[in-house]
Design a protein around this motif. Sequence first.
Motif, PDB file in Angstrom:
ATOM      1  N   GLU A  67      -7.014 -17.809   0.657  1.00 29.67           N
ATOM      2  CA  GLU A  67      -5.822 -18.425   0.364  1.00 29.67           C
ATOM      3  C   GLU A  67      -4.675 -17.634   0.328  1.00 29.67           C
ATOM      4  OE1 GLU A  67      -7.110 -21.158  -2.457  1.00 29.67           O
ATOM      5  OE2 GLU A  67      -8.552 -22.432  -1.093  1.00 29.67           O
ATOM      6  N   THR A  68      -4.847 -16.336  -0.259  1.00 25.03           N
ATOM      7  CA  THR A  68      -3.729 -15.680  -0.545  1.00 25.03           C
ATOM      8  C   THR A  68      -3.941 -14.275   0.347  1.00 25.03           C
ATOM      9  OG1 THR A  68      -4.460 -15.021  -2.671  1.00 25.03           O
ATOM     10  CG2 THR A  68      -2.881 -16.425  -2.592  1.00 25.03           C
ATOM     11  N   ILE A  69      -3.054 -13.731   1.175  1.00 28.83           N
ATOM     12  CA  ILE A  69      -3.171 -12.423   2.055  1.00 28.83           C
ATOM     13  C   ILE A  69      -2.020 -11.653   1.749  1.00 28.83           C
ATOM     14  CG2 ILE A  69      -3.531 -11.583   4.166  1.00 28.83           C
ATOM     15  CD1 ILE A  69      -4.645 -14.777   4.708  1.00 28.83           C
ATOM     16  N   VAL A  92       0.765 -15.927   2.987  1.00 33.60           N
ATOM     17  CA  VAL A  92       0.863 -14.504   3.565  1.00 33.60           C
ATOM     18  C   VAL A  92       2.144 -13.819   2.690  1.00 33.60           C
ATOM     19  CG1 VAL A  92       1.011 -12.838   5.169  1.00 33.60           C
ATOM     20  CG2 VAL A  92      -0.263 -14.731   5.605  1.00 33.60           C
ATOM     21  N   THR A  93       1.595 -12.910   2.246  1.00 31.21           N
ATOM     22  CA  THR A  93       2.891 -12.064   1.588  1.00 31.21           C
ATOM     23  C   THR A  93       3.102 -10.966   2.240  1.00 31.21           C
ATOM     24  OG1 THR A  93       2.542 -12.699  -0.637  1.00 31.21           O
ATOM     25  CG2 THR A  93       3.603 -10.807  -0.597  1.00 31.21           C
ATOM     26  N   GLY A  94       4.193 -10.873   2.921  1.00 34.37           N
ATOM     27  CA  GLY A  94       4.321  -9.544   3.832  1.00 34.37           C
ATOM     28  C   GLY A  94       5.335  -8.539   3.172  1.00 34.37           C
ATOM     29  N   LEU A  95       4.813  -7.313   3.071  1.00 33.70           N
ATOM     30  CA  LEU A  95       5.453  -6.392   2.365  1.00 33.70           C
ATOM     31  C   LEU A  95       5.640  -5.116   3.375  1.00 33.70           C
ATOM     32  CD1 LEU A  95       4.235  -4.819  -1.093  1.00 33.70           C
ATOM     33  CD2 LEU A  95       4.278  -3.341   0.726  1.00 33.70           C
ATOM     34  N   ASP A  96       7.004  -4.645   3.166  1.00 31.50           N
ATOM     35  CA  ASP A  96       7.521  -3.701   4.179  1.00 31.50           C
ATOM     36  C   ASP A  96       8.598  -2.786   3.360  1.00 31.50           C
ATOM     37  OD1 ASP A  96       6.967  -3.665   7.430  1.00 31.50           O
ATOM     38  OD2 ASP A  96       8.614  -2.383   6.728  1.00 31.50           O
ATOM     39  N   VAL A  97       8.873  -1.634   4.005  1.00 30.33           N
ATOM     40  CA  VAL A  97      10.023  -0.960   3.512  1.00 30.33           C
ATOM     41  C   VAL A  97      11.346  -1.067   4.208  1.00 30.33           C
ATOM     42  CG1 VAL A  97       9.619   1.182   4.916  1.00 30.33           C
ATOM     43  CG2 VAL A  97      10.428   1.477   2.444  1.00 30.33           C
ATOM     44  N   GLU A  98      11.041  -1.647   5.370  1.00 34.78           N
ATOM     45  CA  GLU A  98      12.290  -1.980   6.097  1.00 34.78           C
ATOM     46  C   GLU A  98      12.771  -3.538   6.478  1.00 34.78           C
ATOM     47  OE1 GLU A  98      14.857  -2.225   8.419  1.00 34.78           O
ATOM     48  OE2 GLU A  98      14.369   0.071   8.804  1.00 34.78           O
ATOM     49  N   PRO A  99      13.936  -3.521   5.694  1.00 34.13           N
ATOM     50  CA  PRO A  99      14.449  -4.986   5.519  1.00 34.13           C
ATOM     51  C   PRO A  99      14.467  -5.405   6.832  1.00 34.13           C
ATOM     52  CG  PRO A  99      16.114  -3.329   4.683  1.00 34.13           C
ATOM     53  CD  PRO A  99      14.815  -2.599   4.945  1.00 34.13           C
ATOM     54  N   ARG A 100      14.956  -4.896   8.022  1.00 33.67           N
ATOM     55  CA  ARG A 100      15.155  -5.808   9.116  1.00 33.67           C
ATOM     56  C   ARG A 100      13.663  -6.238   9.926  1.00 33.67           C
ATOM     57  NH1 ARG A 100      18.443  -0.909  11.774  1.00 33.67           N
ATOM     58  NH2 ARG A 100      16.710   0.327  10.528  1.00 33.67           N
ATOM     59  N   MET A 101      12.786  -5.754   9.514  1.00 29.70           N
ATOM     60  CA  MET A 101      11.320  -5.887   9.843  1.00 29.70           C
ATOM     61  C   MET A 101      11.120  -7.355   9.025  1.00 29.70           C
ATOM     62  SD  MET A 101       9.735  -4.071  11.900  1.00 29.70           S
ATOM     63  CE  MET A 101       9.287  -2.309  12.537  1.00 29.70           C
ATOM     64  N   GLU A 135      -1.494  -7.302 -10.358  1.00 34.29           N
ATOM     65  CA  GLU A 135      -3.244  -6.936 -10.332  1.00 34.29           C
ATOM     66  C   GLU A 135      -3.728  -8.367 -10.161  1.00 34.29           C
ATOM     67  OE1 GLU A 135      -5.368  -5.302 -13.600  1.00 34.29           O
ATOM     68  OE2 GLU A 135      -3.472  -3.929 -13.536  1.00 34.29           O
ATOM     69  N   ASP A 136      -4.672  -8.192  -9.240  1.00 34.79           N
ATOM     70  CA  ASP A 136      -5.709  -9.486  -9.091  1.00 34.79           C
ATOM     71  C   ASP A 136      -5.045 -10.389  -8.515  1.00 34.79           C
ATOM     72  OD1 ASP A 136      -8.124  -8.285  -9.978  1.00 34.79           O
ATOM     73  OD2 ASP A 136      -7.587  -8.699 -11.965  1.00 34.79           O
ATOM     74  N   ALA A 137      -4.305 -10.215  -7.469  1.00 30.77           N
ATOM     75  CA  ALA A 137      -3.362 -11.228  -6.708  1.00 30.77           C
ATOM     76  C   ALA A 137      -3.736 -11.999  -5.531  1.00 30.77           C
ATOM     77  CB  ALA A 137      -1.712 -10.759  -7.089  1.00 30.77           C
ATOM     78  N   PHE A 138      -4.414 -11.187  -4.829  1.00 25.21           N
ATOM     79  CA  PHE A 138      -4.603 -11.623  -3.465  1.00 25.21           C
ATOM     80  C   PHE A 138      -6.320 -11.767  -3.275  1.00 25.21           C
ATOM     81  CE2 PHE A 138      -0.636  -9.434  -3.421  1.00 25.21           C
ATOM     82  CZ  PHE A 138       0.112 -10.358  -3.013  1.00 25.21           C
ATOM     83  N   ASP A 139      -6.425 -12.733  -2.511  1.00 21.77           N
ATOM     84  CA  ASP A 139      -8.061 -12.976  -1.805  1.00 21.77           C
ATOM     85  C   ASP A 139      -8.135 -11.943  -0.745  1.00 21.77           C
ATOM     86  OD1 ASP A 139      -8.386 -15.182  -3.363  1.00 21.77           O
ATOM     87  OD2 ASP A 139      -7.358 -16.514  -1.747  1.00 21.77           O
ATOM     88  N   ALA A 140      -7.312 -11.322   0.014  1.00 24.04           N
ATOM     89  CA  ALA A 140      -7.485 -10.535   0.935  1.00 24.04           C
ATOM     90  C   ALA A 140      -6.159  -9.599   1.157  1.00 24.04           C
ATOM     91  CB  ALA A 140      -7.677 -11.223   2.400  1.00 24.04           C
ATOM     92  N   ALA A 141      -6.397  -8.486   1.757  1.00 25.46           N
ATOM     93  CA  ALA A 141      -5.240  -7.732   2.225  1.00 25.46           C
ATOM     94  C   ALA A 141      -5.630  -7.013   3.459  1.00 25.46           C
ATOM     95  CB  ALA A 141      -5.067  -6.596   0.987  1.00 25.46           C
TER      96      ALA A 141
END
Length: 223
Positions: A67-69, A92-101, A135-141
């Motif tokens: 449910e959380t990725i 979905v939480t999208g993580l990136d170093v590039e703000p334009r992405m 910590e312990d935040a996502f069902d999948a990564a």
Amino acid sequence: MAHEHGHHHHDHGHGHHDHGEGADLGHGPGAGKRFPFHKMDRLDSAERQARQPADKLVELVAEGRPETILDIGVGTGYFALPLLDALPGAKVTGLDVEPRMLGVLVGRALERGVFDRVDTFEVPRDDAERLPTPEDAFDAAIMVNFLHELDDRPGYLAGVRRTVKAGGRFVVCDWDAEGDAEHGPPLEIRVPVDVATAELKAAGFEKVTRHDLYPNFFTLVCE
Ligand SMILES: C[S@@+](CC[C@H](N)C(=O)[O-])C[C@H]1O[C@@H](n2cnc3c(N)ncnc32)[C@H](O)[C@@H]1O
């Protein structure tokens, strides 16, 4: 944007060794290996869709009904957006170093009407190798075509282990060091699959299973 430069006879689609216009030499550790924003179009090209079609990996992640990725190095959402289609209740939480992405990702999420199911996390350029998620935040990564861009893999992977819930799944897919050199990053900077497997186990994943979803890439499911 993202026009090709004629002098790149053997352009492998990455920013490595690319000191030309627009290359992301960035700041801080790891910056020289980072995929440059001006090549963004390649992430969604027809060629890529043939080589690494999103649906296979999406199926593998969706099997666990997360449910959380967390999508680490999300880019333009090549996997994140189809994942939301496959899992209608998921976020979905999208993580990136590039703000334009992340800007592109948000635009696409709005267009598709899934904006309410996307969170973005921009990591600071000068401290990009510390995973800032709780910590312990996502069902999948998931982490696709990203592992080889890291400098401190052991430290980073331990962070992934912490942010994924116990019983959750982490799916890593990256260019095979034994694959062909025609596309993708130079062979010498790719992470051999047995090295990746050992590092993932050392980071605390007990079970690491290899899947062959795509030729020239390895996919590891870590539990
Ligand atoms: C080759 S792209 C792959 C994007 C996406 N995973 C995909 O498969 O289409 C790598 C992405 O990782 C991002 N990236 C590189 N280093 C990073 C870091 N330390 N933290 C977060 N994102 C990073 C880049 O900005 C880029 O969007």
